[in-house]
Design a protein around this motif. Structure first.
Motif, PDB file in Angstrom:
ATOM      1  N   LEU A 167       0.794  -1.187  -0.398  1.00  0.00           N
ATOM      2  CA  LEU A 167       0.254   0.127   0.290  1.00  0.00           C
ATOM      3  C   LEU A 167       0.730   1.207  -0.311  1.00  0.00           C
ATOM      4  O   LEU A 167       0.571   2.446  -0.252  1.00  0.00           O
ATOM      5  N   ILE A 168       1.580   1.163   0.167  1.00  0.00           N
ATOM      6  CA  ILE A 168       2.982   2.104   0.757  1.00  0.00           C
ATOM      7  C   ILE A 168       3.823   2.551  -1.078  1.00  0.00           C
ATOM      8  O   ILE A 168       4.333   3.625  -1.065  1.00  0.00           O
ATOM      9  N   TRP A 169       3.346   1.619  -1.696  1.00  0.00           N
ATOM     10  CA  TRP A 169       4.519   1.500  -3.083  1.00  0.00           C
ATOM     11  C   TRP A 169       4.218   2.834  -3.960  1.00  0.00           C
ATOM     12  O   TRP A 169       4.859   3.385  -4.732  1.00  0.00           O
ATOM     13  N   PRO A 170       3.220   3.016  -4.223  1.00  0.00           N
ATOM     14  CA  PRO A 170       2.580   3.888  -4.887  1.00  0.00           C
ATOM     15  C   PRO A 170       3.405   5.576  -4.579  1.00  0.00           C
ATOM     16  O   PRO A 170       3.520   6.192  -5.648  1.00  0.00           O
ATOM     17  N   TYR A 171       3.113   5.724  -3.636  1.00  0.00           N
ATOM     18  CA  TYR A 171       4.197   6.985  -2.880  1.00  0.00           C
ATOM     19  C   TYR A 171       5.588   7.051  -3.673  1.00  0.00           C
ATOM     20  O   TYR A 171       5.879   8.252  -3.590  1.00  0.00           O
ATOM     21  N   ALA A 172       6.037   5.880  -4.235  1.00  0.00           N
ATOM     22  CA  ALA A 172       6.903   6.241  -4.518  1.00  0.00           C
ATOM     23  C   ALA A 172       7.402   6.297  -6.007  1.00  0.00           C
ATOM     24  O   ALA A 172       8.685   6.687  -6.818  1.00  0.00           O
ATOM     25  N   VAL A 173       6.455   7.088  -6.759  1.00  0.00           N
ATOM     26  CA  VAL A 173       6.070   7.126  -8.232  1.00  0.00           C
ATOM     27  C   VAL A 173       5.758   8.056  -8.608  1.00  0.00           C
ATOM     28  O   VAL A 173       5.073   9.305  -7.941  1.00  0.00           O
ATOM     29  N   ALA A 174       6.578   8.165  -9.447  1.00  0.00           N
ATOM     30  CA  ALA A 174       6.311  10.175  -9.514  1.00  0.00           C
ATOM     31  C   ALA A 174       5.172  10.696 -10.274  1.00  0.00           C
ATOM     32  O   ALA A 174       4.810   9.610 -10.453  1.00  0.00           O
ATOM     33  N   PRO A 175       5.062  11.701  -9.743  1.00  0.00           N
ATOM     34  CA  PRO A 175       3.473  12.489 -10.431  1.00  0.00           C
ATOM     35  C   PRO A 175       3.041  11.819 -11.890  1.00  0.00           C
ATOM     36  O   PRO A 175       2.632  12.336 -12.438  1.00  0.00           O
ATOM     37  N   VAL A 176       4.457  12.208 -13.021  1.00  0.00           N
ATOM     38  CA  VAL A 176       4.057  12.144 -13.891  1.00  0.00           C
ATOM     39  C   VAL A 176       3.856  10.819 -14.678  1.00  0.00           C
ATOM     40  O   VAL A 176       2.996  10.070 -15.320  1.00  0.00           O
ATOM     41  N   VAL A 177       4.417  10.134 -13.758  1.00  0.00           N
ATOM     42  CA  VAL A 177       5.342   8.245 -14.070  1.00  0.00           C
ATOM     43  C   VAL A 177       3.106   7.663 -13.709  1.00  0.00           C
ATOM     44  O   VAL A 177       2.960   7.101 -14.236  1.00  0.00           O
ATOM     45  N   ALA A 178       2.985   8.496 -12.806  1.00  0.00           N
ATOM     46  CA  ALA A 178       1.276   7.642 -12.202  1.00  0.00           C
ATOM     47  C   ALA A 178       0.404   8.557 -13.748  1.00  0.00           C
ATOM     48  O   ALA A 178      -0.842   7.873 -13.852  1.00  0.00           O
ATOM     49  N   GLY A 179       0.656   9.943 -14.181  1.00  0.00           N
ATOM     50  CA  GLY A 179      -0.154  10.394 -15.196  1.00  0.00           C
ATOM     51  C   GLY A 179      -0.058   9.077 -16.129  1.00  0.00           C
ATOM     52  O   GLY A 179      -0.965   8.874 -16.919  1.00  0.00           O
ATOM     53  N   VAL A 180       1.358   8.609 -16.276  1.00  0.00           N
ATOM     54  CA  VAL A 180       1.242   8.634 -17.894  1.00  0.00           C
ATOM     55  C   VAL A 180       0.819   6.734 -17.726  1.00  0.00           C
ATOM     56  O   VAL A 180      -0.121   5.961 -18.141  1.00  0.00           O
ATOM     57  N   LEU A 181       0.787   6.039 -16.044  1.00  0.00           N
ATOM     58  CA  LEU A 181      -0.294   4.696 -15.689  1.00  0.00           C
ATOM     59  C   LEU A 181      -0.872   5.140 -16.048  1.00  0.00           C
ATOM     60  O   LEU A 181      -2.228   4.033 -16.826  1.00  0.00           O
ATOM     61  N   TRP A 182      -1.617   5.690 -15.570  1.00  0.00           N
ATOM     62  CA  TRP A 182      -3.233   5.653 -15.760  1.00  0.00           C
ATOM     63  C   TRP A 182      -4.256   6.221 -17.223  1.00  0.00           C
ATOM     64  O   TRP A 182      -5.046   5.297 -17.531  1.00  0.00           O
ATOM     65  N   LEU A 183      -3.208   6.928 -18.145  1.00  0.00           N
ATOM     66  CA  LEU A 183      -3.352   7.105 -19.206  1.00  0.00           C
ATOM     67  C   LEU A 183      -3.217   5.930 -20.303  1.00  0.00           C
ATOM     68  O   LEU A 183      -4.696   5.203 -20.499  1.00  0.00           O
ATOM     69  N   LEU A 184      -2.106   5.389 -19.440  1.00  0.00           N
ATOM     70  CA  LEU A 184      -2.190   3.933 -20.576  1.00  0.00           C
ATOM     71  C   LEU A 184      -3.179   3.129 -20.693  1.00  0.00           C
ATOM     72  O   LEU A 184      -3.413   2.036 -21.288  1.00  0.00           O
ATOM     73  N   MET A 185      -3.824   2.793 -18.764  1.00  0.00           N
ATOM     74  CA  MET A 185      -4.888   1.713 -18.583  1.00  0.00           C
ATOM     75  C   MET A 185      -6.062   2.098 -19.179  1.00  0.00           C
ATOM     76  O   MET A 185      -6.514   1.106 -19.423  1.00  0.00           O
ATOM     77  N   PHE A 186      -6.110   3.490 -19.208  1.00  0.00           N
ATOM     78  CA  PHE A 186      -7.210   3.652 -20.074  1.00  0.00           C
ATOM     79  C   PHE A 186      -7.633   4.268 -21.539  1.00  0.00           C
ATOM     80  O   PHE A 186      -7.884   5.462 -22.066  1.00  0.00           O
ATOM     81  N   ALA A 187      -5.909   4.516 -21.757  1.00  0.00           N
ATOM     82  CA  ALA A 187      -6.111   4.760 -23.508  1.00  0.00           C
ATOM     83  C   ALA A 187      -6.521   4.021 -24.628  1.00  0.00           C
ATOM     84  O   ALA A 187      -6.535   2.632 -24.690  1.00  0.00           O
ATOM     85  N   SER A 188      -8.180   4.073 -25.451  1.00  0.00           N
ATOM     86  CA  SER A 188      -8.558   3.139 -25.757  1.00  0.00           C
ATOM     87  C   SER A 188      -7.896   2.660 -27.284  1.00  0.00           C
ATOM     88  O   SER A 188      -7.179   4.240 -28.237  1.00  0.00           O
ATOM     89  N   PRO A 189      -7.888   2.001 -28.293  1.00  0.00           N
ATOM     90  CA  PRO A 189      -9.348   0.549 -27.361  1.00  0.00           C
ATOM     91  C   PRO A 189      -8.062  -0.283 -26.651  1.00  0.00           C
ATOM     92  O   PRO A 189      -8.464  -1.239 -26.643  1.00  0.00           O
ATOM     93  N   TYR A 190      -7.048  -0.132 -26.920  1.00  0.00           N
ATOM     94  CA  TYR A 190      -5.646  -1.154 -26.137  1.00  0.00           C
ATOM     95  C   TYR A 190      -5.872  -0.705 -24.969  1.00  0.00           C
ATOM     96  O   TYR A 190      -4.712  -1.775 -24.630  1.00  0.00           O
ATOM     97  N   GLY A 191      -6.118   0.143 -24.571  1.00  0.00           N
ATOM     98  CA  GLY A 191      -5.995   0.397 -22.917  1.00  0.00           C
ATOM     99  C   GLY A 191      -6.596  -1.082 -21.785  1.00  0.00           C
ATOM    100  O   GLY A 191      -7.863  -1.416 -21.798  1.00  0.00           O
ATOM    101  N   VAL A 192      -6.221  -1.550 -20.233  1.00  0.00           N
ATOM    102  CA  VAL A 192      -6.770  -2.650 -20.273  1.00  0.00           C
ATOM    103  C   VAL A 192      -8.131  -2.197 -19.936  1.00  0.00           C
ATOM    104  O   VAL A 192      -8.724  -3.117 -20.010  1.00  0.00           O
ATOM    105  N   VAL A 193      -7.904  -0.937 -18.628  1.00  0.00           N
ATOM    106  CA  VAL A 193      -9.653  -0.597 -18.102  1.00  0.00           C
ATOM    107  C   VAL A 193     -10.217   0.151 -19.060  1.00  0.00           C
ATOM    108  O   VAL A 193     -11.045  -0.515 -19.448  1.00  0.00           O
ATOM    109  N   ALA A 194     -10.128   0.352 -20.732  1.00  0.00           N
ATOM    110  CA  ALA A 194     -10.697   0.864 -21.389  1.00  0.00           C
ATOM    111  C   ALA A 194     -11.478  -0.562 -21.787  1.00  0.00           C
ATOM    112  O   ALA A 194     -12.874  -0.116 -22.587  1.00  0.00           O
ATOM    113  N   TYR A 195     -10.554  -1.706 -22.124  1.00  0.00           N
ATOM    114  CA  TYR A 195     -10.685  -2.639 -23.276  1.00  0.00           C
ATOM    115  C   TYR A 195     -11.917  -3.558 -22.369  1.00  0.00           C
ATOM    116  O   TYR A 195     -13.478  -3.833 -22.202  1.00  0.00           O
ATOM    117  N   ALA A 196     -11.906  -3.349 -20.642  1.00  0.00           N
ATOM    118  CA  ALA A 196     -12.545  -3.794 -19.699  1.00  0.00           C
ATOM    119  C   ALA A 196     -14.258  -3.185 -20.097  1.00  0.00           C
ATOM    120  O   ALA A 196     -15.244  -3.460 -19.622  1.00  0.00           O
TER     121      ALA A 196
END
Length: 293
Positions: A110-139
């Motif tokens: 639960l502590i790990w996400p704090y070690a992630v840089a803000p820009v990396v967090a933005g890119v991670l969530w962008l990739l997950m929701f990127a249509s049509p290939y993002g994992v969350v977008a596909y679901a």
């Protein structure tokens, strides 16, 4: 008796705090003074000439509809980030505090996400929701939900809120967990013996004792939403679609470094600084009255 330290030299205390004072002066007061100075100047795009314009930059800002709209965007964004972030962090802290077997593993994950840089967090969530290939977008598409943060303002706002909450949730979790572990178990046991339900014990004993921690995190999260989320917005939405997710701190960057309006950008930073200071004072003036130390 309270132990007090007495310094033989009057200069030694000042010497000990000198490094911290130097950091505050160089990285806070000096940039703030520079922003105040530049906010009353009009500078050309190449920085070759400047002209004193007084409060013209401020008058021009408050006549700009897009800038006024960014106030509403920032207010919605900060309220969502602070409310959702604190609620989820408190829930996770309560659940982690009850874990006996494997507690260290749960807390470390639960502590790990704090070690992630803000820009990396933005890119991670962008990739997950990127249509049509993002994992969350596909679901979501499989569930019949058409997700498009590039065109839908509500989707774009939801994306940056989720990324900002995920980035800050570890920080909130650490403080809530420490607060829960500092509560005397004798109080909980006494309430249990008296027949109080878990829900009643939480709202009448646990949460009031967590009020100093909650108040501290509320101030920190408001400041975080106003300042530290710039990289998330820039990486995930670039303030779009249109300017629907252009919060105040992002507009300071956009007008200053892309539109090359240095005077207007400096004026925006002064206004943003004044807003955050005012919100902090209001929280300490009114919200702190509800805190039980």
């Amino acid at each position: 008796m309270e132990k007090r330290v007495r310094f033989r030299s009057a200069w030694l205390p000042w010497l000990l705090v000198a490094p911290q004072m130097a950091i505050v002066l160089v990285f806070f007061f000096w940039p703030a003074a520079q922003a105040l100075y530049q906010s009353v100047l009009q500078q050309d795009a190449f920085g070759m000439a400047t002209e004193f314009v007084g409060l013209e930059n401020f008058r021009r800002l408050f006549a700009d509809e897009s800038y006024l709209a960014s106030f509403k965007t920032t207010a919605i964004f900060s309220v969502l980030v602070a409310t959702i972030g604190l609620t989820l962090a408190l829930l996770l802290a309560v659940m982690a505090n009850r874990v006996v077997r494997g507690a260290t593993v749960y807390k470390t994950l639960l502590i790990w996400p704090y070690a992630v840089a803000p820009v990396v967090a933005g890119v991670l969530w962008l990739l997950m929701f990127a249509s049509p290939y993002g994992v969350v977008a596909y679901a979501l598409r499989w569930l019949g939900i058409s997700w498009d943060h590039l065109l839908n303002p509500q989707h774009a706002m939801a994306l940056i809120v989720m990324a900002a909450v995920w980035k800050q949730i570890s920080y909130n979790f650490l403080f809530f967990l420490a607060g829960l572990q500092s509560i005397p178990q004798s109080l909980i046991e006494a309430a249990t013996i008296d027949g109080a339900s878990p829900w009643h014990r939480f709202w009448t004993i646990v949460f009031p004792l967590l009020s100093p921690t909650t108040f501290f995190l509320l101030v920190i999260n408001v400041v975080y939403a106003f300042f530290d989320t710039f990289a998330i917005v820039d990486a995930a939405t670039h303030g779009g679609p249109g300017k629907e997710t252009a919060i105040l701190v992002y507009k300071v960057y956009y007008d200053g470094f892309k539109a090359l309006d240095m005077g207007g950008s400096a004026a925006q930073s002064v206004i943003l600084m004044a807003i955050v200071i005012a919100l902090t004072v209001v929280q300490f003036r009114f919200v702190e009255k509800k805190v039980q130390y």
